[in-house]
Design a protein around this motif. Structure first.
Motif, PDB file in Angstrom:
ATOM      1  N   PHE A  94       3.143 -15.617 -14.062  1.00  0.00           N
ATOM      2  CA  PHE A  94       3.764 -16.557 -13.132  1.00  0.00           C
ATOM      3  C   PHE A  94       4.756 -17.460 -13.863  1.00  0.00           C
ATOM      4  CE2 PHE A  94       3.076 -20.840 -11.017  1.00  0.00           C
ATOM      5  CZ  PHE A  94       4.039 -20.629 -10.043  1.00  0.00           C
ATOM      6  N   ARG A  95       4.366 -17.974 -15.015  1.00  0.00           N
ATOM      7  CA  ARG A  95       5.251 -18.844 -15.795  1.00  0.00           C
ATOM      8  C   ARG A  95       6.452 -18.079 -16.338  1.00  0.00           C
ATOM      9  NH1 ARG A  95       0.560 -22.202 -19.136  1.00  0.00           N
ATOM     10  NH2 ARG A  95       0.034 -23.651 -17.437  1.00  0.00           N
ATOM     11  N   LEU A  96       6.230 -16.854 -16.789  1.00  0.00           N
ATOM     12  CA  LEU A  96       7.349 -16.038 -17.269  1.00  0.00           C
ATOM     13  C   LEU A  96       8.340 -15.756 -16.144  1.00  0.00           C
ATOM     14  CD1 LEU A  96       5.593 -13.437 -19.606  1.00  0.00           C
ATOM     15  CD2 LEU A  96       7.237 -15.184 -20.282  1.00  0.00           C
ATOM     16  N   THR A  97       7.808 -15.515 -14.956  1.00  0.00           N
ATOM     17  CA  THR A  97       8.673 -15.251 -13.807  1.00  0.00           C
ATOM     18  C   THR A  97       9.527 -16.466 -13.472  1.00  0.00           C
ATOM     19  OG1 THR A  97       7.025 -13.716 -12.910  1.00  0.00           O
ATOM     20  CG2 THR A  97       8.701 -14.520 -11.398  1.00  0.00           C
ATOM     21  N   LEU A  98       8.917 -17.643 -13.439  1.00  0.00           N
ATOM     22  CA  LEU A  98       9.670 -18.870 -13.169  1.00  0.00           C
ATOM     23  C   LEU A  98      10.714 -19.126 -14.249  1.00  0.00           C
ATOM     24  CD1 LEU A  98       6.907 -21.365 -11.952  1.00  0.00           C
ATOM     25  CD2 LEU A  98       8.654 -20.241 -10.572  1.00  0.00           C
ATOM     26  N   CYS A  99      10.339 -18.886 -15.496  1.00  0.00           N
ATOM     27  CA  CYS A  99      11.269 -19.086 -16.607  1.00  0.00           C
ATOM     28  C   CYS A  99      12.478 -18.169 -16.464  1.00  0.00           C
ATOM     29  CB  CYS A  99      10.551 -18.830 -17.925  1.00  0.00           C
ATOM     30  SG  CYS A  99      11.575 -19.072 -19.391  1.00  0.00           S
ATOM     31  N   LEU A 100      12.235 -16.922 -16.110  1.00  0.00           N
ATOM     32  CA  LEU A 100      13.328 -15.973 -15.936  1.00  0.00           C
ATOM     33  C   LEU A 100      14.236 -16.390 -14.787  1.00  0.00           C
ATOM     34  CD1 LEU A 100      14.662 -13.322 -16.745  1.00  0.00           C
ATOM     35  CD2 LEU A 100      13.117 -12.143 -15.184  1.00  0.00           C
ATOM     36  N   GLU A 101      13.648 -16.846 -13.692  1.00  0.00           N
ATOM     37  CA  GLU A 101      14.454 -17.282 -12.550  1.00  0.00           C
ATOM     38  C   GLU A 101      15.331 -18.476 -12.918  1.00  0.00           C
ATOM     39  OE1 GLU A 101      11.990 -18.012  -9.191  1.00  0.00           O
ATOM     40  OE2 GLU A 101      11.436 -15.918  -8.939  1.00  0.00           O
ATOM     41  N   LEU A 102      14.787 -19.410 -13.680  1.00  0.00           N
ATOM     42  CA  LEU A 102      15.574 -20.570 -14.107  1.00  0.00           C
ATOM     43  C   LEU A 102      16.738 -20.154 -15.005  1.00  0.00           C
ATOM     44  CD1 LEU A 102      12.763 -23.191 -14.842  1.00  0.00           C
ATOM     45  CD2 LEU A 102      14.600 -23.426 -13.159  1.00  0.00           C
ATOM     46  N   ILE A 103      16.485 -19.228 -15.912  1.00  0.00           N
ATOM     47  CA  ILE A 103      17.544 -18.766 -16.817  1.00  0.00           C
ATOM     48  C   ILE A 103      18.632 -18.038 -16.039  1.00  0.00           C
ATOM     49  CG2 ILE A 103      18.057 -17.212 -18.739  1.00  0.00           C
ATOM     50  CD1 ILE A 103      15.321 -17.862 -19.878  1.00  0.00           C
ATOM     51  N   ILE A 104      18.225 -17.204 -15.076  1.00  0.00           N
ATOM     52  CA  ILE A 104      19.210 -16.499 -14.251  1.00  0.00           C
ATOM     53  C   ILE A 104      20.068 -17.496 -13.480  1.00  0.00           C
ATOM     54  CG2 ILE A 104      19.489 -14.984 -12.246  1.00  0.00           C
ATOM     55  CD1 ILE A 104      16.997 -13.485 -13.202  1.00  0.00           C
ATOM     56  N   LEU A 105      19.432 -18.510 -12.900  1.00  0.00           N
ATOM     57  CA  LEU A 105      20.172 -19.531 -12.157  1.00  0.00           C
ATOM     58  C   LEU A 105      21.152 -20.265 -13.068  1.00  0.00           C
ATOM     59  CD1 LEU A 105      20.640 -21.209  -9.590  1.00  0.00           C
ATOM     60  CD2 LEU A 105      18.692 -22.631 -10.259  1.00  0.00           C
ATOM     61  N   TYR A 106      20.711 -20.598 -14.259  1.00  0.00           N
ATOM     62  CA  TYR A 106      21.570 -21.302 -15.213  1.00  0.00           C
ATOM     63  C   TYR A 106      22.763 -20.436 -15.613  1.00  0.00           C
ATOM     64  CZ  TYR A 106      23.192 -22.960 -19.745  1.00  0.00           C
ATOM     65  OH  TYR A 106      23.978 -23.354 -20.797  1.00  0.00           O
ATOM     66  N   ILE A 107      22.499 -19.187 -15.958  1.00  0.00           N
ATOM     67  CA  ILE A 107      23.577 -18.293 -16.395  1.00  0.00           C
ATOM     68  C   ILE A 107      24.578 -18.072 -15.273  1.00  0.00           C
ATOM     69  CG2 ILE A 107      24.108 -15.921 -17.093  1.00  0.00           C
ATOM     70  CD1 ILE A 107      21.540 -15.879 -18.662  1.00  0.00           C
ATOM     71  N   TYR A 108      24.062 -17.843 -14.073  1.00  0.00           N
ATOM     72  CA  TYR A 108      24.967 -17.569 -12.954  1.00  0.00           C
ATOM     73  C   TYR A 108      25.831 -18.784 -12.634  1.00  0.00           C
ATOM     74  CZ  TYR A 108      26.697 -16.072  -8.449  1.00  0.00           C
ATOM     75  OH  TYR A 108      27.519 -15.731  -7.411  1.00  0.00           O
ATOM     76  N   ALA A 109      25.204 -19.968 -12.569  1.00  0.00           N
ATOM     77  CA  ALA A 109      25.975 -21.178 -12.291  1.00  0.00           C
ATOM     78  C   ALA A 109      27.023 -21.418 -13.375  1.00  0.00           C
ATOM     79  CB  ALA A 109      25.034 -22.379 -12.182  1.00  0.00           C
ATOM     80  N   PHE A 110      26.654 -21.146 -14.619  1.00  0.00           N
ATOM     81  CA  PHE A 110      27.595 -21.316 -15.723  1.00  0.00           C
ATOM     82  C   PHE A 110      28.764 -20.341 -15.603  1.00  0.00           C
ATOM     83  CE2 PHE A 110      28.998 -20.056 -19.996  1.00  0.00           C
ATOM     84  CZ  PHE A 110      29.437 -21.283 -20.480  1.00  0.00           C
ATOM     85  N   LYS A 111      28.461 -19.083 -15.274  1.00  0.00           N
ATOM     86  CA  LYS A 111      29.514 -18.079 -15.154  1.00  0.00           C
ATOM     87  C   LYS A 111      30.454 -18.395 -13.996  1.00  0.00           C
ATOM     88  CE  LYS A 111      27.513 -13.991 -17.313  1.00  0.00           C
ATOM     89  NZ  LYS A 111      28.689 -13.766 -18.163  1.00  0.00           N
ATOM     90  N   VAL A 112      29.877 -18.818 -12.866  1.00  0.00           N
ATOM     91  CA  VAL A 112      30.711 -19.158 -11.711  1.00  0.00           C
ATOM     92  C   VAL A 112      31.609 -20.343 -12.041  1.00  0.00           C
ATOM     93  CG1 VAL A 112      30.669 -20.054  -9.351  1.00  0.00           C
ATOM     94  CG2 VAL A 112      29.144 -18.191 -10.006  1.00  0.00           C
ATOM     95  N   GLY A 113      31.032 -21.367 -12.674  1.00  0.00           N
ATOM     96  CA  GLY A 113      31.832 -22.530 -13.062  1.00  0.00           C
ATOM     97  C   GLY A 113      32.916 -22.167 -14.051  1.00  0.00           C
ATOM     98  N   LEU A 114      32.591 -21.294 -15.001  1.00  0.00           N
ATOM     99  CA  LEU A 114      33.584 -20.867 -15.991  1.00  0.00           C
ATOM    100  C   LEU A 114      34.692 -20.058 -15.334  1.00  0.00           C
ATOM    101  CD1 LEU A 114      34.328 -20.748 -19.000  1.00  0.00           C
ATOM    102  CD2 LEU A 114      32.976 -18.644 -19.163  1.00  0.00           C
ATOM    103  N   THR A 115      34.318 -19.190 -14.400  1.00  0.00           N
ATOM    104  CA  THR A 115      35.320 -18.376 -13.701  1.00  0.00           C
ATOM    105  C   THR A 115      36.261 -19.248 -12.882  1.00  0.00           C
ATOM    106  OG1 THR A 115      33.762 -16.530 -13.562  1.00  0.00           O
ATOM    107  CG2 THR A 115      35.654 -16.483 -12.079  1.00  0.00           C
ATOM    108  N   PHE A 116      35.704 -20.232 -12.172  1.00  0.00           N
ATOM    109  CA  PHE A 116      36.537 -21.140 -11.391  1.00  0.00           C
ATOM    110  C   PHE A 116      37.468 -21.938 -12.294  1.00  0.00           C
ATOM    111  CE2 PHE A 116      33.463 -21.551  -7.554  1.00  0.00           C
ATOM    112  CZ  PHE A 116      33.774 -20.241  -7.211  1.00  0.00           C
ATOM    113  N   GLY A 117      36.961 -22.357 -13.450  1.00  0.00           N
ATOM    114  CA  GLY A 117      37.788 -23.118 -14.376  1.00  0.00           C
ATOM    115  C   GLY A 117      38.948 -22.299 -14.903  1.00  0.00           C
ATOM    116  N   LEU A 118      38.680 -21.040 -15.226  1.00  0.00           N
ATOM    117  CA  LEU A 118      39.746 -20.167 -15.714  1.00  0.00           C
ATOM    118  C   LEU A 118      40.774 -19.882 -14.624  1.00  0.00           C
ATOM    119  CD1 LEU A 118      37.648 -17.630 -17.833  1.00  0.00           C
ATOM    120  CD2 LEU A 118      39.114 -19.475 -18.676  1.00  0.00           C
TER     121      LEU A 118
END
Length: 213
Positions: free
Chosen positions: A183-207
């Motif tokens: 359960f904890r590993l699953t939550l950790c993975l979901e948080l990392i995915i959310l972080y990476i995706y938000a970062f990529k979207v923000g980076l793409t918009f900035g570019l």
């Protein structure tokens, strides 16, 4: 670096899913089908493994959407990831609570069966011992307080030293810990995915903004 970490976590989770399928779901269905708590254990792990597969799909979909779709779709995917994270937390927190309560309830039922065996001559306790290959509530010494001897069915052919409550504890208590870890590993993975995706979207918009100016 973070993406590689998430990919490795995906591999680990897939391995956990396969191990859970073989070692918990199939194994418990075949060998421990007589326990009332088995249904709750299997239900919890089936739900968790299904959720992990969904998360893996969301992970790869996030990479696709971050690069290949319109801006509004890319941004709209973030609330989806947040909803899945929230749903996972509350759903499996509740399922863990149910699993823990089921374990405590079954341990209480074992104690009651033991008392009924001596107080009301109930016959289900010896049947349970023969089925599970255990002796007494906490071992052969449990009989000494009542009978001053150990019954014959506790020999197979040598004396069975494991108590029925200890046997059930050895079988099912670790499942709560494994379930909590997954359960904890699953939550950790979901948080990392959310972080990476938000970062990529923000980076793409900035570019894109830099390119337009």
């Amino acid at each position: 670096m973070v993406e590689n970490l998430v990919k490795k976590m995906n591999v680990v989770l897939i391995g956990l899913v396969l191990a859970t399928l073989l070692r918990v779901i199939i194994f418990y269905t075949i060998k421990h089908n007589g326990f009332k708590i088995t249904t709750d254990v299997i239900s919890y792990f089936i739900g968790l493994t299904n959720t992990i597969f969904v998360i893996i799909v969301l992970f790869w979909a996030s990479f696709f959407l971050a690069y290949l779709t319109a801006d509004w779709i890319a941004v709209g995917y973030i609330p989806v990831l947040m909803y899945v994270l929230n749903w996972t937390y509350y759903t499996f927190s509740e399922r863990l609570r149910i699993l823990s309560n089921s374990y405590d309830l079954y341990m209480g039922e074992l104690s009651q069966m033991w008392l009924n065996y001596f107080n009301y001559n109930a016959t289900n306790w010896p049947t349970l011992e023969k089925t599970l290959q255990c002796c007494g509530l906490e071992g052969p010494r449990s009989y000494m307080s009542y009978l001053q001897e150990v019954p014959k069915h506790c020999y197979n052919p040598e004396l069975i030293t494991l108590g029925c409550s200890h046997l059930v504890q050895n079988i099912f208590y670790p499942m709560q810990q494994i379930g909590l870890l997954m359960f904890r590993l699953t939550l950790c993975l979901e948080l990392i995915i959310l972080y990476i995706y938000a970062f990529k979207v923000g980076l793409t918009f900035g570019l894109d903004r830099k390119a337009s100016t």
